[in-house]
Design a protein around this motif. Structure first.
Motif, short mmCIF file in Angstrom:
data_model
loop_
_atom_site.label_atom_id
_atom_site.label_comp_id
_atom_site.label_asym_id
_atom_site.label_seq_id
_atom_site.Cartn_x
_atom_site.Cartn_y
_atom_site.Cartn_z
N HIS A 33 0.57 -1.12 0.10
CA HIS A 33 0.08 -0.04 0.05
C HIS A 33 0.97 1.43 -0.03
O HIS A 33 1.94 1.31 0.73
CB HIS A 33 -0.96 0.02 1.35
CG HIS A 33 -1.53 1.16 1.51
ND1 HIS A 33 -2.72 1.59 0.68
CD2 HIS A 33 -1.39 2.06 2.11
CE1 HIS A 33 -3.21 2.74 1.04
NE2 HIS A 33 -2.56 3.20 2.00
N ASP A 114 -6.69 -3.01 -6.05
CA ASP A 114 -6.76 -3.76 -4.47
C ASP A 114 -7.73 -4.95 -4.46
O ASP A 114 -8.37 -5.06 -3.47
CB ASP A 114 -7.39 -2.60 -3.57
CG ASP A 114 -6.41 -1.57 -3.50
OD1 ASP A 114 -5.35 -1.60 -3.43
OD2 ASP A 114 -6.95 -0.26 -3.27
N ARG A 117 -8.22 -6.93 -1.26
CA ARG A 117 -9.17 -6.48 -0.22
C ARG A 117 -10.75 -7.36 -0.41
O ARG A 117 -11.49 -7.17 0.53
CB ARG A 117 -9.26 -5.14 -0.11
CG ARG A 117 -8.02 -4.21 0.39
CD ARG A 117 -7.89 -2.76 0.31
NE ARG A 117 -9.16 -2.80 1.50
CZ ARG A 117 -9.95 -1.90 1.80
NH1 ARG A 117 -10.26 -0.96 0.81
NH2 ARG A 117 -10.47 -1.71 3.04
N ARG A 147 -1.47 -6.38 -3.23
CA ARG A 147 -0.45 -6.32 -2.58
C ARG A 147 0.53 -7.40 -2.99
O ARG A 147 1.87 -7.20 -2.95
CB ARG A 147 -0.54 -6.47 -1.15
CG ARG A 147 -1.21 -5.50 -0.55
CD ARG A 147 -1.33 -5.78 1.05
NE ARG A 147 -2.08 -4.58 1.69
CZ ARG A 147 -1.50 -3.70 2.44
NH1 ARG A 147 -0.20 -3.95 2.73
NH2 ARG A 147 -1.95 -2.85 3.13
N LYS A 242 -8.68 -0.79 14.03
CA LYS A 242 -9.29 -1.27 12.68
C LYS A 242 -8.10 -1.88 11.81
O LYS A 242 -6.95 -1.90 12.03
CB LYS A 242 -9.50 0.34 12.09
CG LYS A 242 -10.44 1.12 12.64
CD LYS A 242 -10.64 2.46 12.14
CE LYS A 242 -11.91 3.06 12.82
NZ LYS A 242 -12.05 4.53 12.32
N ARG A 243 -8.70 -2.72 10.98
CA ARG A 243 -7.88 -3.37 10.05
C ARG A 243 -6.55 -2.88 9.47
O ARG A 243 -5.44 -3.26 9.41
CB ARG A 243 -8.84 -4.28 9.02
CG ARG A 243 -7.75 -5.44 8.12
CD ARG A 243 -8.75 -5.96 7.13
NE ARG A 243 -9.35 -5.26 6.17
CZ ARG A 243 -10.15 -5.48 5.12
NH1 ARG A 243 -10.18 -6.65 4.94
NH2 ARG A 243 -10.56 -4.67 4.36
N ASP A 244 -7.18 -1.72 8.62
CA ASP A 244 -5.89 -1.14 7.98
C ASP A 244 -4.97 -0.40 8.81
O ASP A 244 -3.71 -0.47 8.57
CB ASP A 244 -6.55 0.21 7.14
CG ASP A 244 -7.19 -0.35 6.02
OD1 ASP A 244 -7.34 -1.58 5.70
OD2 ASP A 244 -8.08 0.36 5.43
N SER A 245 -5.31 0.16 10.17
CA SER A 245 -4.37 0.37 11.02
C SER A 245 -3.32 -0.71 11.49
O SER A 245 -2.21 -0.64 11.76
CB SER A 245 -4.89 1.27 12.49
OG SER A 245 -5.65 2.30 11.74
N ARG A 248 -0.81 -1.42 8.97
CA ARG A 248 -0.02 -0.36 8.92
C ARG A 248 0.97 -0.77 9.94
O ARG A 248 2.44 -0.54 9.97
CB ARG A 248 -0.45 0.99 8.86
CG ARG A 248 0.41 2.17 8.76
CD ARG A 248 -0.06 3.44 8.72
NE ARG A 248 -1.32 3.84 7.91
CZ ARG A 248 -1.07 4.09 6.37
NH1 ARG A 248 0.09 4.79 6.29
NH2 ARG A 248 -2.07 4.46 5.71
N SER A 301 -0.10 -9.91 9.40
CA SER A 301 -0.81 -8.75 8.27
C SER A 301 -1.32 -9.42 7.48
O SER A 301 -2.70 -8.94 7.24
CB SER A 301 0.30 -8.06 7.69
OG SER A 301 -0.02 -7.08 6.93
N SER A 305 -5.71 -9.06 6.56
CA SER A 305 -6.36 -8.60 5.33
C SER A 305 -7.15 -9.67 5.12
O SER A 305 -8.16 -9.51 4.43
CB SER A 305 -4.95 -8.66 4.45
OG SER A 305 -4.10 -7.80 4.64
#
Length: 324
Positions: A33, A114, A117, A147, A242-245, A248, A301, A305
């Motif tokens: 990302h 993406d 996702r 990814r 949160k998933r994206d956090s 990251r 990770s 996802s």
């Protein structure tokens, strides 16, 4: 004109193919990302449809301007839901539309970004697209991004051109941030913590929440160096769930562990995620254990996802890292 930094190898390859009338009808673009997968997809669309017709793009003709503005009638970007999942009916609509001649260009370009996702419909979407990828109309180009190449079915991988977006050189990234008028101190931190990932660097300088995640990652690496399971779990619990956090945070920690591995092996590392934490981890762990920690972070990770609840993952992650 579309501003795409670095990765000249990829754009030069596609330019040569187009100039030789061998443009691919299906392309997979991979990379983490923030590296610019969507931007590269737009660059490829511009190379294909620019009025020059030689595989380069001018950025000035009608086709180039419309692509940059996201308004070209023959370049369609399929939209996913808020959760990242693609609707099966939307993908079927793409397949049906693909047989129709272009509106004004010589080709129609479909961009599905993406795809990794779209966990709930990932296999269905690919199975629907497979016939189109196997036997594409002469006027159709399909661009898929994710990814990792492992997202895709083997039957799709074998029929597509693969492009991987790489990080830019840190000096290039720093120069770009300076051109954008970013705060010099935050820019220096961004390059240390995000490397040559320009998108991630821009997020870092503009979003305090991203910087907080990076601070948590540095503290977590220090806790890992001290083998402090309680502190490590506490830090993971403090982070945004949160998933994206979470993903990251795993990426930040992987960067830090990678830097620790470089320090441990004596590799010159001009930009270190966190000098104190990375040196401490490098001193306490062997190459084998550092590599294991890096792989564990990547694995978790991937689990996030795949829509695993991050609140459930943190306990298993903590135990796995301490044990590694």
């Amino acid at each position: 004109m579309i501003n795409f930094i670095g990765n000249e190898t990829q754009t030069e390859l596609t330019a040569r193919l187009i100039a030789a009338d061998r443009e691919p009808h299906s392309v997979i673009i991979c990379g983490e990302h923030g590296l610019g997968k969507r931007t590269l997809a737009k660059v490829l669309a511009s190379q294909l449809l620019c009025e020059r017709g030689d595989g380069t793009f001018c950025g000035q003709c009608r086709a180039c301007r419309l692509i940059e503005q996201g308004q070209h009638p023959d370049v369609m970007t399929v939209q996913s839901s808020d959760t990242g999942n693609y609707k099966v009916e939307d993908i079927r609509a793409v397949v049906s539309d693909a047989v129709v001649s272009p509106n004004e260009a010589r080709l129609k370009v479909y961009i599905i970004p993406d795809l990794d996702r779209s966990r709930q419909t990932l296999i269905q979407v690919q199975n629907i697209l497979l016939k189109l990828i196997e036997e594409p109309p002469d006027h159709t180009v399909m661009i898929l991004t994710a990814r990792s190449k492992e997202t895709f079915l083997a039957t799709i991988i074998s029929r597509t051109l693969h492009l991987t977006v790489e990080e830019t050189e840190p000096a290039q990234t720093a120069a770009y941030l300076a051109e954008q008028g970013c705060d010099p101190q935050l820019s220096e931190e961004a390059v240390r913590r995000c490397g040559g990932n320009i998108g991630a660097c821009l997020d870092y300088v503009s979003d305090e929440k991203v910087r907080k995640l990076a601070d948590i990652a540095a503290a977590a690496v220090q806790a890992l160096a001290e083998n402090d399971e309680y502190e490590l779990l506490k830090l993971f619990t403090m982070a945004d769930q949160k998933r994206d956090s979470f993903i990251r945070l795993m990426t930040f920690m992987q960067r830090a562990v990678r830097d620790a591995l470089r320090i441990h092996t004596g590799t010159q590392t001009p930009y270190v995620f966190s000098q104190e934490a990375c040196k401490a981890l490098a001193a306490k762990r062997s190459t084998k254990r550092l590599t294991a920690a890096f792989d564990i972070l990547g694995d978790f990770s991937g689990r996030a996802s795949a829509n695993c609840l991050t609140s459930i993952l943190v306990n298993a992650l903590t135990a796995a890292l301490i044990k590694s």
